[in-house]
Design a protein around this motif. Sequence first.
Motif, short mmCIF file in Angstrom:
data_model
loop_
_atom_site.label_atom_id
_atom_site.label_comp_id
_atom_site.label_asym_id
_atom_site.label_seq_id
_atom_site.Cartn_x
_atom_site.Cartn_y
_atom_site.Cartn_z
N ARG A 51 -11.29 5.95 24.08
CA ARG A 51 -10.29 4.91 23.80
C ARG A 51 -9.17 5.53 23.00
NH1 ARG A 51 -14.57 0.83 21.14
NH2 ARG A 51 -16.06 0.77 22.87
N ALA A 52 -7.97 5.38 23.51
CA ALA A 52 -6.80 5.95 22.85
C ALA A 52 -5.84 4.84 22.46
CB ALA A 52 -6.09 6.95 23.77
N VAL A 53 -5.18 5.00 21.33
CA VAL A 53 -4.16 4.04 20.90
C VAL A 53 -2.80 4.65 21.24
CG1 VAL A 53 -4.26 4.96 18.53
CG2 VAL A 53 -3.19 2.75 18.96
N LYS A 54 -2.03 3.97 22.08
CA LYS A 54 -0.73 4.48 22.53
C LYS A 54 0.43 3.87 21.79
CE LYS A 54 0.78 3.16 26.62
NZ LYS A 54 1.85 2.14 26.52
N GLY A 55 0.19 2.85 21.01
CA GLY A 55 1.24 2.19 20.25
C GLY A 55 0.65 0.97 19.59
N PHE A 56 1.53 0.09 19.10
CA PHE A 56 1.05 -1.13 18.48
C PHE A 56 2.13 -2.20 18.57
CE2 PHE A 56 3.04 1.35 15.12
CZ PHE A 56 3.86 0.43 14.48
N THR A 57 1.73 -3.42 18.35
CA THR A 57 2.66 -4.55 18.36
C THR A 57 2.47 -5.36 17.09
OG1 THR A 57 1.11 -6.03 19.46
CG2 THR A 57 2.53 -4.69 20.87
N ARG A 58 3.41 -6.23 16.84
CA ARG A 58 3.30 -7.19 15.75
C ARG A 58 3.64 -8.58 16.30
NH1 ARG A 58 2.93 -3.56 11.53
NH2 ARG A 58 4.37 -1.80 11.58
N LEU A 59 2.97 -9.56 15.78
CA LEU A 59 3.20 -10.97 16.11
C LEU A 59 2.72 -11.36 17.50
CD1 LEU A 59 6.82 -11.54 14.67
CD2 LEU A 59 4.65 -12.17 13.63
N ARG A 92 -6.64 8.10 -1.78
CA ARG A 92 -6.58 6.69 -2.16
C ARG A 92 -7.75 5.87 -1.62
NH1 ARG A 92 -3.43 6.12 -6.52
NH2 ARG A 92 -1.35 6.98 -6.21
N GLY A 93 -8.52 6.41 -0.73
CA GLY A 93 -9.63 5.65 -0.17
C GLY A 93 -10.14 6.31 1.09
N THR A 94 -11.11 5.70 1.73
CA THR A 94 -11.68 6.26 2.96
C THR A 94 -11.82 5.15 3.99
OG1 THR A 94 -13.94 5.89 2.19
CG2 THR A 94 -12.96 8.05 1.75
N VAL A 95 -11.68 5.52 5.26
CA VAL A 95 -11.95 4.62 6.37
C VAL A 95 -12.73 5.39 7.43
CG1 VAL A 95 -9.92 3.17 6.02
CG2 VAL A 95 -9.75 5.17 7.49
N ARG A 96 -13.44 4.67 8.26
CA ARG A 96 -14.18 5.31 9.33
C ARG A 96 -13.24 5.72 10.46
NH1 ARG A 96 -17.24 0.72 8.56
NH2 ARG A 96 -16.63 -0.06 10.61
N ARG A 97 -13.69 6.70 11.25
CA ARG A 97 -12.86 7.17 12.36
C ARG A 97 -12.47 6.04 13.30
NH1 ARG A 97 -15.44 12.98 14.05
NH2 ARG A 97 -13.73 14.27 13.27
N ALA A 98 -13.43 5.22 13.65
CA ALA A 98 -13.15 4.14 14.61
C ALA A 98 -12.13 3.16 14.07
CB ALA A 98 -14.45 3.41 14.96
N GLN A 99 -12.08 2.98 12.75
CA GLN A 99 -11.13 2.04 12.16
C GLN A 99 -9.70 2.53 12.31
OE1 GLN A 99 -13.04 1.80 8.21
NE2 GLN A 99 -13.19 -0.41 8.56
N VAL A 100 -9.50 3.84 12.41
CA VAL A 100 -8.15 4.38 12.59
C VAL A 100 -7.61 3.99 13.96
CG1 VAL A 100 -6.79 6.51 12.65
CG2 VAL A 100 -8.68 6.28 11.04
N ILE A 101 -8.49 3.70 14.91
CA ILE A 101 -8.06 3.30 16.24
C ILE A 101 -7.94 1.79 16.35
CG2 ILE A 101 -8.63 3.44 18.70
CD1 ILE A 101 -7.95 6.12 17.39
N THR A 102 -8.81 1.06 15.70
CA THR A 102 -8.89 -0.38 15.93
C THR A 102 -8.35 -1.24 14.79
OG1 THR A 102 -11.14 -0.43 15.00
CG2 THR A 102 -10.94 -0.06 17.37
#
Length: 622
Positions: A390-398, A25-35
């Motif tokens: 840099r690692a992503v361990k989770g995410f938040t909303r709001l 469906r599309g492409t994104v850069r590696r760094a975008q998957v983290i940020t």
Amino acid sequence: MTPPPARRRRAAANGAVPSHNLPRRGTVRRAQVITTYGVGSLIAVDHESFVVSGLDDADRSWNRDEAPIVHERRLERLLGVHHFRLPPASEDASRDGLRVRRFPSMHSCPECNELQPHRDFSPPAGRSVCGTCEVDLVPSRFVVACEAGHLDEFPYWQWVHRSSDRDATRIGKCGGKLRMRTSGRTSSLRSIVISCTCGQVPEVSMEGSFRRNALKDLRLTCRGARPWLGFSATDPAGCGLPLRTLQRGSSSVWQPVLKSALSIPPWSNGRADPLAEHWDALRHLESREHIEIYLKGAFKGACPVPLDEVMVLLDAEREEDPEGETAPTFDDRYRALRNKEYDSLRTGNDESEHSHDERFVCETPLGDPGVLRPLGITGPMLVKKLREVRAVKGFTRLVDAEATTEPKEMPLSQKPLAWLPAMEVQGEGVFLRLDGDRLAAWETTPTVVARVELMRAAHQRVLDQRADDPSKAVLSPATPRMVLLHTLAHVLINEWSLEAGYPAASLRERLYAADDMAGVLIYTATSDSAGSLGGLVAQGEPESLDRTTRSAIRRAEWCSSDPLCMEAEAAGSAGTNLAACHACVMLPETSCEHNNILLDRALLVGTPEDPVLGFFEPVLGS
């Protein structure tokens, strides 16, 4: 940023096809998957919208060649994982990649104005068009979320039927179909009109749907939906928190919780990577003889790391254990990690003493650091080689990801994983410290303490409001030392973006502010061509650093928004800044550790009424 248009998946050179023959469906850069486009985020591809799926199937779908394993022991230990994986690189011949699910499900047809789930339009396979009108469908602009991190469809049926006081259990049983049209009179929410063909309720606009209590008035609360883990996935613990309406593309819909670490000796040469799966066992062995026996058994007699080096690594790891008898918290362990980095940056090492594999080289500049003494700056170091994970361990909303408590973080998978997605940056940087005696005298000045207290109190109010239990809220890190270092880092980044040709977004700050620390590292934050050209290191030579710092401080004296900016009693988000705005010291959010809050250039240069408030006031007077 919208990803490039979708491309048709090509077969690999060996004829391989993606698992389950999933369409691309599309492409994104590696760094975008983290940020930007990490797990649980919404991503727009052409006229379609998707939510990035969880990582439960990633071990099977992510190819090891396209998503290699990387190690950073200090960060692995902090986050409780065995390794990290780079997000899959997207190429025409890739076997698989980051998986997505269509979300939101509600779509509208601009031709017939019907508003219903995507599948009810009977679109042809692989296309998002109305089966009747054959025009592209439009995903719902609106979604709902709660502060616990759940995400759901906007309740259009309840919104349009609210005047009839209908039971929510009878959704869709009125016999009619929803329709959405735009009056075209204005671009406001008032022009978006929802109606139902049942004829029992009048049409209503979307005006007022973004009010904080708009959905609470409909007696709607969060049901704990987690569409990134499956369309029927809900939180086992339930939820019940108030829902907020959001624009699908709002930055509040997804904010990553990122943790990072620098590769420092003795971990920075990569020689410890073969031991990644064995550290937990090795830490429980006390004697050198037992460790030797274990390594012979684990590696069948041929351990790739010499025993002496293993002992050095274990000693270094134990040195990073937080002090105290009580069980250390996550913040305690992260603080210990930063303390060790500060020691390594302050001490440095010599490139000639290490092999070519060394990924941390920090040297004393050749010039005389005494020229920086009038500025109150000491100990500049040239970081010629630098690796950050840099690692992503989770995410938040709001809510702000950096200020939230851990229970409000959403997981990346249904089941616990032994790894996390991460990215690594290879670059360079400049490290500097502030003179301890001069700093101690300045930060105890009553006017300085009172000014910083305004920011600290405002920030603490925000943290208290976001905490489930205000008595257990995260404490604000705002201190005179921290705000001074933070603002100094921002003005130096802005100055170097002008003097050295670096885009401000390609530089990043790393603050070391505590009772026993007063330093800042400014380094290249990207792995592209701006990452390690040597230009930033050249700025760390004492003569250049003196000239640049003086220029940055003088530039901070004036802002195009003055006198409003300097005289503001509260600025930024919820009053967490004072003399700081986008015309003077704010940076791109990717460059700032604290999301552009806790900034005040008056602490650098003083105010017209109180010039001695500024740490660098003696420089301005000379």
